[in-house]
Design an enzyme around this catalytic site. Structure first.
Site, PDB file in Angstrom:
ATOM      1  N   SER A 154      36.103 -59.824  -3.357  1.00 22.49           N
ATOM      2  CA  SER A 154      37.154 -60.201  -2.412  1.00 22.49           C
ATOM      3  C   SER A 154      37.289 -59.111  -1.362  1.00 22.49           C
ATOM      4  CB  SER A 154      38.492 -60.385  -3.123  1.00 22.49           C
ATOM      5  OG  SER A 154      39.538 -60.617  -2.181  1.00 22.49           O
ATOM      6  N   TYR A 182      45.104 -57.187  -8.392  1.00 23.77           N
ATOM      7  CA  TYR A 182      43.964 -58.000  -7.965  1.00 23.77           C
ATOM      8  C   TYR A 182      42.980 -57.155  -7.154  1.00 23.77           C
ATOM      9  CZ  TYR A 182      41.370 -61.840  -5.789  1.00 23.77           C
ATOM     10  OH  TYR A 182      40.372 -62.691  -5.356  1.00 23.77           O
TER      11      TYR A 182
END
Length: 267
Positions: free
Chosen positions: A129, A142
Protein backbone atom coordinates in the site's frame (compact mmCIF):
# COMPACT_ATOMS: atom_id res chain seq x y z
CA UNK A 1 1.61 -23.70 -21.85
CA UNK A 2 -0.02 -20.74 -20.08
CA UNK A 3 1.49 -19.47 -16.85
CA UNK A 4 -0.16 -20.54 -13.61
CA UNK A 5 -1.05 -17.61 -11.34
CA UNK A 6 -2.17 -17.95 -7.72
CA UNK A 7 -3.85 -14.87 -6.21
CA UNK A 8 -4.56 -14.81 -2.48
CA UNK A 9 -7.73 -12.94 -1.66
CA UNK A 10 -8.89 -13.43 -5.23
CA UNK A 11 -12.62 -13.54 -4.61
CA UNK A 12 -13.32 -9.79 -4.47
CA UNK A 13 -11.88 -6.32 -4.89
CA UNK A 14 -8.42 -5.88 -6.38
CA UNK A 15 -7.70 -9.62 -6.31
CA UNK A 16 -10.81 -10.44 -8.30
CA UNK A 17 -10.03 -7.72 -10.86
CA UNK A 18 -6.50 -9.06 -11.31
CA UNK A 19 -7.76 -12.63 -11.68
CA UNK A 20 -10.42 -11.82 -14.25
CA UNK A 21 -8.03 -9.66 -16.27
CA UNK A 22 -5.33 -12.35 -16.35
CA UNK A 23 -7.88 -15.06 -17.11
CA UNK A 24 -9.02 -13.07 -20.15
CA UNK A 25 -5.38 -12.84 -21.22
CA UNK A 26 -5.08 -16.63 -21.24
CA UNK A 27 -3.43 -17.28 -17.89
CA UNK A 28 -4.34 -20.29 -15.75
CA UNK A 29 -5.63 -18.44 -12.69
CA UNK A 30 -6.45 -19.67 -9.19
CA UNK A 31 -7.82 -17.40 -6.48
CA UNK A 32 -8.26 -18.02 -2.78
CA UNK A 33 -10.84 -17.29 -0.12
CA UNK A 34 -11.57 -18.48 3.39
CA UNK A 35 -15.01 -19.50 2.09
CA UNK A 36 -14.71 -20.50 -1.58
CA UNK A 37 -18.23 -21.97 -1.63
CA UNK A 38 -19.57 -18.40 -1.56
CA UNK A 39 -18.24 -17.74 -5.06
CA UNK A 40 -19.72 -20.35 -7.39
CA UNK A 41 -19.91 -17.79 -10.23
CA UNK A 42 -16.19 -16.96 -10.16
CA UNK A 43 -14.54 -16.91 -13.58
CA UNK A 44 -11.60 -18.89 -12.17
CA UNK A 45 -11.26 -21.57 -9.46
CA UNK A 46 -11.32 -20.35 -5.86
CA UNK A 47 -9.32 -22.51 -3.44
CA UNK A 48 -9.76 -22.51 0.34
CA UNK A 49 -7.06 -20.54 2.15
CA UNK A 50 -6.84 -18.48 5.32
CA UNK A 51 -3.49 -16.69 5.42
CA UNK A 52 -3.52 -16.80 9.23
CA UNK A 53 -3.66 -20.62 9.25
CA UNK A 54 -0.55 -22.40 8.00
CA UNK A 55 -2.32 -25.72 7.41
CA UNK A 56 -4.70 -24.07 4.91
CA UNK A 57 -1.78 -22.38 3.16
CA UNK A 58 -0.01 -25.71 2.71
CA UNK A 59 -3.14 -27.50 1.52
CA UNK A 60 -3.91 -24.69 -0.97
CA UNK A 61 -0.42 -24.79 -2.49
CA UNK A 62 -0.58 -28.58 -2.70
CA UNK A 63 -3.99 -28.47 -4.41
CA UNK A 64 -2.88 -25.94 -7.03
CA UNK A 65 0.32 -27.89 -7.73
CA UNK A 66 -1.65 -31.12 -8.06
CA UNK A 67 -4.15 -29.50 -10.45
CA UNK A 68 -1.84 -27.31 -12.54
CA UNK A 69 1.57 -28.92 -12.03
CA UNK A 70 3.33 -25.65 -11.20
CA UNK A 71 2.94 -22.13 -9.84
CA UNK A 72 4.66 -19.51 -11.97
CA UNK A 73 3.32 -16.38 -10.28
CA UNK A 74 2.14 -15.76 -6.73
CA UNK A 75 0.20 -12.54 -6.11
CA UNK A 76 0.11 -11.97 -2.36
CA UNK A 77 -3.02 -9.85 -2.29
CA UNK A 78 -4.97 -10.96 0.80
CA UNK A 79 -5.01 -8.24 3.41
CA UNK A 80 -7.10 -6.35 5.93
CA UNK A 81 -7.56 -2.74 6.93
CA UNK A 82 -7.48 -1.35 10.44
CA UNK A 83 -8.17 2.14 11.75
CA UNK A 84 -8.11 3.90 15.08
CA UNK A 85 -5.97 5.98 17.42
CA UNK A 86 -2.85 3.97 18.24
CA UNK A 87 -3.54 4.51 21.93
CA UNK A 88 -7.00 2.96 21.69
CA UNK A 89 -6.67 0.05 19.23
CA UNK A 90 -6.68 -3.20 21.25
CA UNK A 91 -3.36 -5.06 21.11
CA UNK A 92 -5.17 -8.16 19.90
CA UNK A 93 -6.47 -6.30 16.84
CA UNK A 94 -3.03 -4.94 15.95
CA UNK A 95 -1.57 -8.45 16.23
CA UNK A 96 -4.42 -9.86 14.13
CA UNK A 97 -3.74 -7.28 11.44
CA UNK A 98 -0.06 -8.18 11.31
CA UNK A 99 -1.00 -11.87 11.10
CA UNK A 100 -3.00 -11.09 7.95
CA UNK A 101 -0.91 -8.36 6.31
CA UNK A 102 2.62 -9.44 7.23
CA UNK A 103 3.02 -12.94 8.63
CA UNK A 104 0.36 -14.36 6.30
CA UNK A 105 2.09 -13.30 3.06
CA UNK A 106 5.45 -14.48 4.41
CA UNK A 107 4.02 -17.91 5.16
CA UNK A 108 2.47 -18.16 1.69
CA UNK A 109 5.87 -17.25 0.21
CA UNK A 110 7.57 -19.92 2.31
CA UNK A 111 5.05 -22.51 1.13
CA UNK A 112 5.49 -21.73 -2.57
CA UNK A 113 9.28 -21.33 -2.68
CA UNK A 114 10.20 -25.06 -2.77
CA UNK A 115 8.08 -25.55 -5.92
CA UNK A 116 9.51 -22.43 -7.57
CA UNK A 117 13.05 -23.53 -6.74
CA UNK A 118 12.37 -26.93 -8.29
CA UNK A 119 11.10 -25.15 -11.43
CA UNK A 120 14.12 -22.81 -11.34
CA UNK A 121 11.77 -19.91 -11.98
CA UNK A 122 9.04 -17.90 -10.35
CA UNK A 123 7.64 -14.46 -9.65
CA UNK A 124 6.18 -13.27 -6.35
CA UNK A 125 4.23 -9.99 -6.28
CA UNK A 126 3.37 -8.58 -2.87
CA UNK A 127 0.44 -6.17 -2.83
CA UNK A 128 1.29 -3.58 -0.18
CA UNK A 129 0.00 0.00 0.00
CA UNK A 130 1.13 3.56 -0.55
CA UNK A 131 0.12 3.94 3.11
CA UNK A 132 3.07 1.65 3.89
CA UNK A 133 5.50 4.43 2.96
CA UNK A 134 4.33 6.78 5.71
CA UNK A 135 2.74 6.71 9.14
CA UNK A 136 -0.78 7.96 8.49
CA UNK A 137 -2.88 9.33 11.36
CA UNK A 138 -5.43 6.82 12.65
CA UNK A 139 -4.03 4.25 10.19
CA UNK A 140 -0.72 3.69 11.95
CA UNK A 141 -1.13 -0.06 12.46
CA UNK A 142 -2.06 -0.56 8.80
CA UNK A 143 0.84 1.60 7.60
CA UNK A 144 3.21 -0.40 9.81
CA UNK A 145 2.06 -3.83 8.59
CA UNK A 146 2.25 -2.86 4.91
CA UNK A 147 5.54 -1.04 5.40
CA UNK A 148 7.00 -4.14 7.04
CA UNK A 149 6.09 -6.24 3.98
CA UNK A 150 7.69 -3.65 1.69
CA UNK A 151 10.97 -3.86 3.62
CA UNK A 152 11.09 -7.63 4.01
CA UNK A 153 10.63 -7.99 0.25
CA UNK A 154 13.90 -6.14 -0.26
CA UNK A 155 15.69 -8.77 1.84
CA UNK A 156 13.87 -11.68 0.19
CA UNK A 157 14.87 -10.48 -3.29
CA UNK A 158 18.58 -10.68 -2.50
CA UNK A 159 18.26 -14.08 -0.83
CA UNK A 160 16.44 -15.52 -3.86
CA UNK A 161 18.83 -14.33 -6.58
CA UNK A 162 20.50 -17.75 -6.94
CA UNK A 163 17.18 -19.49 -7.69
CA UNK A 164 15.89 -17.42 -10.63
CA UNK A 165 12.95 -16.28 -8.48
CA UNK A 166 11.92 -12.62 -8.71
CA UNK A 167 10.00 -10.70 -6.07
CA UNK A 168 8.49 -7.23 -6.14
CA UNK A 169 6.06 -4.95 -4.32
CA UNK A 170 3.07 -3.20 -5.84
CA UNK A 171 1.67 -0.44 -3.64
CA UNK A 172 -1.84 0.69 -4.57
CA UNK A 173 -3.43 3.95 -3.56
CA UNK A 174 -7.18 4.22 -3.05
CA UNK A 175 -9.35 2.09 -5.32
CA UNK A 176 -13.09 1.64 -5.40
CA UNK A 177 -13.41 -1.73 -3.65
CA UNK A 178 -15.17 -3.16 -0.62
CA UNK A 179 -12.05 -2.89 1.58
CA UNK A 180 -13.67 -0.33 3.90
CA UNK A 181 -16.41 -2.80 4.81
CA UNK A 182 -13.85 -5.37 5.91
CA UNK A 183 -11.70 -3.06 8.03
CA UNK A 184 -11.45 -3.25 11.77
CA UNK A 185 -12.54 0.15 13.04
CA UNK A 186 -11.71 1.03 16.61
CA UNK A 187 -14.95 2.54 17.92
CA UNK A 188 -15.32 6.31 18.19
CA UNK A 189 -15.69 6.56 21.95
CA UNK A 190 -17.76 9.34 23.51
CA UNK A 191 -15.17 9.90 26.23
CA UNK A 192 -12.16 9.67 23.92
CA UNK A 193 -9.80 12.65 23.52
CA UNK A 194 -9.61 11.62 19.85
CA UNK A 195 -13.37 11.52 19.31
CA UNK A 196 -13.76 14.54 17.03
CA UNK A 197 -10.63 14.16 14.91
CA UNK A 198 -10.80 10.37 14.60
CA UNK A 199 -14.49 10.49 13.68
CA UNK A 200 -13.77 13.05 10.97
CA UNK A 201 -10.77 11.08 9.66
CA UNK A 202 -12.80 7.88 9.54
CA UNK A 203 -15.39 9.54 7.33
CA UNK A 204 -12.65 10.95 5.08
CA UNK A 205 -10.99 7.52 4.69
CA UNK A 206 -14.21 5.90 3.57
CA UNK A 207 -14.84 8.73 1.08
CA UNK A 208 -11.35 8.22 -0.40
CA UNK A 209 -12.14 4.54 -1.06
CA UNK A 210 -15.58 5.32 -2.50
CA UNK A 211 -14.02 7.89 -4.83
CA UNK A 212 -11.03 5.68 -5.66
CA UNK A 213 -9.86 4.57 -9.07
CA UNK A 214 -10.89 1.58 -11.13
CA UNK A 215 -9.15 -1.57 -9.76
CA UNK A 216 -8.55 -2.63 -13.37
CA UNK A 217 -5.56 -0.26 -13.19
CA UNK A 218 -4.00 -2.66 -10.71
CA UNK A 219 -4.76 -5.62 -12.98
CA UNK A 220 -3.05 -3.90 -15.89
CA UNK A 221 -0.01 -3.12 -13.73
CA UNK A 222 0.27 -6.75 -12.59
CA UNK A 223 0.00 -7.94 -16.21
CA UNK A 224 2.86 -5.65 -17.23
CA UNK A 225 5.04 -6.82 -14.35
CA UNK A 226 4.46 -10.48 -15.20
CA UNK A 227 5.68 -9.70 -18.71
CA UNK A 228 8.76 -7.82 -17.51
CA UNK A 229 12.06 -9.74 -17.52
CA UNK A 230 13.51 -8.01 -14.47
CA UNK A 231 10.83 -6.37 -12.33
CA UNK A 232 11.71 -3.36 -10.21
CA UNK A 233 11.74 -3.63 -6.43
CA UNK A 234 8.85 -1.22 -5.85
CA UNK A 235 5.88 -0.09 -7.95
CA UNK A 236 3.17 2.43 -7.04
CA UNK A 237 -0.25 2.43 -8.69
CA UNK A 238 -2.87 5.11 -8.10
CA UNK A 239 -3.70 8.77 -8.48
CA UNK A 240 -0.79 11.10 -9.26
CA UNK A 241 -0.82 12.88 -5.88
CA UNK A 242 -0.92 9.57 -4.00
CA UNK A 243 2.19 8.36 -5.82
CA UNK A 244 3.82 11.79 -5.59
CA UNK A 245 3.35 11.77 -1.80
CA UNK A 246 6.01 9.03 -1.62
CA UNK A 247 8.43 11.23 -3.57
CA UNK A 248 7.69 14.19 -1.30
CA UNK A 249 8.46 12.11 1.78
CA UNK A 250 11.92 11.41 0.39
CA UNK A 251 12.75 15.02 -0.39
CA UNK A 252 10.96 17.14 2.21
CA UNK A 253 12.20 17.70 5.76
CA UNK A 254 10.35 15.39 8.16
CA UNK A 255 8.44 18.12 9.96
CA UNK A 256 7.40 19.82 6.72
CA UNK A 257 6.01 16.51 5.46
CA UNK A 258 4.27 15.94 8.79
CA UNK A 259 2.56 19.34 8.57
CA UNK A 260 1.50 18.55 5.01
CA UNK A 261 -0.15 15.30 6.13
CA UNK A 262 -1.86 16.97 9.05
CA UNK A 263 -3.24 19.68 6.78
CA UNK A 264 -4.49 17.04 4.34
CA UNK A 265 -6.29 15.16 7.12
CA UNK A 266 -7.47 18.42 8.72
CA UNK A 267 -5.79 17.68 12.04
Amino acid sequence: MSKVVLITGGSSGIGKSIGEFLKDKGYNVFGTSRNPEKYPESKFPIVALDVTKIETIQSCIAEVLKTAGQIDVLVNNAGAGITGPMEEIPDAEIKRNFETNFFGPINVIKAVLPAMRAQNKGLIINITSIAGYMGLPFRGAYSASKGALEIVTEAFRMELKDFNIEMTNVAPGDFATNIAAGRYHAPVLDNSPYKEKYGHSLKTMDEHVDEGGDPTQMAEAIFKIINTDKPKIHYKVGAFMQKFSVVLKRVLPDKVYERMLMKHYEL
